[in-house]
Scaffold this motif. Structure first.
Motif, mmCIF file in Angstrom:
data_model
loop_
_atom_site.group_PDB
_atom_site.id
_atom_site.type_symbol
_atom_site.label_atom_id
_atom_site.label_comp_id
_atom_site.label_asym_id
_atom_site.label_seq_id
_atom_site.Cartn_x
_atom_site.Cartn_y
_atom_site.Cartn_z
ATOM 1 N N UNK A 106 21.431 62.060 31.225
ATOM 2 C CA UNK A 106 20.281 61.155 31.269
ATOM 3 C C UNK A 106 20.485 59.915 30.411
ATOM 4 N N UNK A 107 21.409 59.979 29.458
ATOM 5 C CA UNK A 107 21.686 58.837 28.585
ATOM 6 C C UNK A 107 22.711 57.878 29.180
ATOM 7 N N UNK A 111 26.030 54.270 34.097
ATOM 8 C CA UNK A 111 27.214 54.744 34.821
ATOM 9 C C UNK A 111 26.860 55.678 35.967
ATOM 10 N N UNK A 112 25.577 55.926 36.201
ATOM 11 C CA UNK A 112 25.184 56.871 37.250
ATOM 12 C C UNK A 112 25.720 56.472 38.614
ATOM 13 N N UNK A 113 25.591 55.195 38.961
ATOM 14 C CA UNK A 113 26.024 54.747 40.285
ATOM 15 C C UNK A 113 27.522 54.962 40.478
ATOM 16 N N UNK A 114 28.323 54.575 39.478
ATOM 17 C CA UNK A 114 29.775 54.729 39.586
ATOM 18 C C UNK A 114 30.167 56.193 39.731
ATOM 19 N N UNK A 285 29.596 59.400 21.710
ATOM 20 C CA UNK A 285 29.810 60.804 21.374
ATOM 21 C C UNK A 285 30.182 60.944 19.905
ATOM 22 N N UNK A 286 29.992 62.138 19.367
ATOM 23 C CA UNK A 286 30.249 62.390 17.952
ATOM 24 C C UNK A 286 31.325 63.449 17.781
#
Length: 300
Positions: A106-107, A111-114, A285-286
């Motif tokens: 969800x974050x 980049x959802x479309x790609x 990211x961590x």
């Protein structure tokens, strides 16, 4: 000659926080037989090392070795009558990472479309969108987020980012990905050269896919963490090999001891650290180096 030199050290991670561990520090004088060591000192607070020579003979070579970070080495020239202050930023040792906290699907709306359009990724055929993202192993996912962040930040003269011009992912590796792109992306990148955004680069290390021919390679002008886009064409079909080059980022941006890097391949976690340190660009990211104190088993 009296040893009146004092060295004050702040040891930080890429987020500007002090290292949450104990470190070893060794200073070797370049001319005199003087070696000063500070073993197992708490880096969570500002450190002060005393009993050192100062100018005009205050030059030392210093090695700082934290357990969870790559060691740093540098030369320091100490004042004779006042404290010499130095700040060092350390890069995480990938071998000391116990787990990675990745952003939720969800974050990643940008980049959802790609990722939804990417149904033919090598090794992940038929997976796309959230399923593809969640199915990537740790290194591929980290590498993907590194490149997504950098390509999103890199805006072309026409106002669109490199990321917006990537149509479909074909292969994802830890250090790069291969993607379907329009020919216009190459033209936009070439048009950005006069403005200093990209420059032509060698593509000799970027092998074309079967049936494709090299069509130019270009790299952003960053000092470290350059986005490199290498194009290949087959008739009207265009693909690109997109990666982030660390160049000498670890050695110079972090002053990592050179012998530590000999023969060591670039790791996706290295790229994340370089982007945060040198470009204030966080891939999201961590890297977790140890469990919180409350979760650790009691000693004894």
């Amino acid at each position: 000659m009296e040893k009146t030199g004092r060295l004050q050290l702040d040891l930080l991670d890429v987020y500007g926080d002090r290292l949450d561990e104990r470190v070893d520090i060794i200073l070797r004088h370049l001319e005199l037989a003087d070696v000063v060591g500070a073993r197992d000192v708490d880096a969570r607070k500002r450190l002060l090392i005393k009993n050192l020579y100062g100018t005009p003979r205050g030059m030392y070579r210093m090695l700082i070795d934290p357990p969870s970070y790559l060691p740093a080495a540098s030369f320091v020239n100490l004042h004779a009558s006042e404290i010499t202050s130095q700040t060092y930023v350390f890069v995480v040792d990938p071998e000391k990472v116990i787990r990675v906290e990745f952003p939720d699907w969800t974050e990643l709306a940008f980049a959802h479309s790609l990722l939804t359009n990417s149904r033919q990724v090598l090794g992940y055929i038929g997976q796309s969108g959230e399923t593809l993202y969640g199915g990537l192993d740790e290194l591929r996912r980290a590498g993907l987020l590194n490149i997504l962040a950098k390509s999103r930040r890199t805006v072309l003269p026409g106002g669109t980012s490199v990321l917006e011009n990537i149509q479909e992912l074909r292969e994802i590796r830890g250090d790069r990905f291969f993607a379907k792109v329009p020919q216009t992306l190459r033209e936009d990148i070439k048009n950005s050269i006069p403005a200093g955004l990209f420059a032509e680069a060698s593509g000799v290390l970027h092998r074309p896919p079967d049936g494709f021919s090299p069509a130019g390679s270009y790299k952003t002008a960053d000092s470290y963490g350059n986005l490199q886009v290498s194009f290949f064409a087959r008739a009207e079909e265009w693909v690109a090999d997109i990666d982030i080059d660390d160049a000498a980022g670890l050695e110079h941006a972090f002053q990592v001891a050179r012998n530590t890097l000999t023969g060591r391949p670039t790791h996706p976690f290295d790229i994340q650290q370089i982007l945060i340190k040198t470009q204030e660009l966080d891939p999201g990211y961590r890297l977790i180096l140890r469990e919180p104190a409350a979760a650790r088993p009691a000693k004894g």
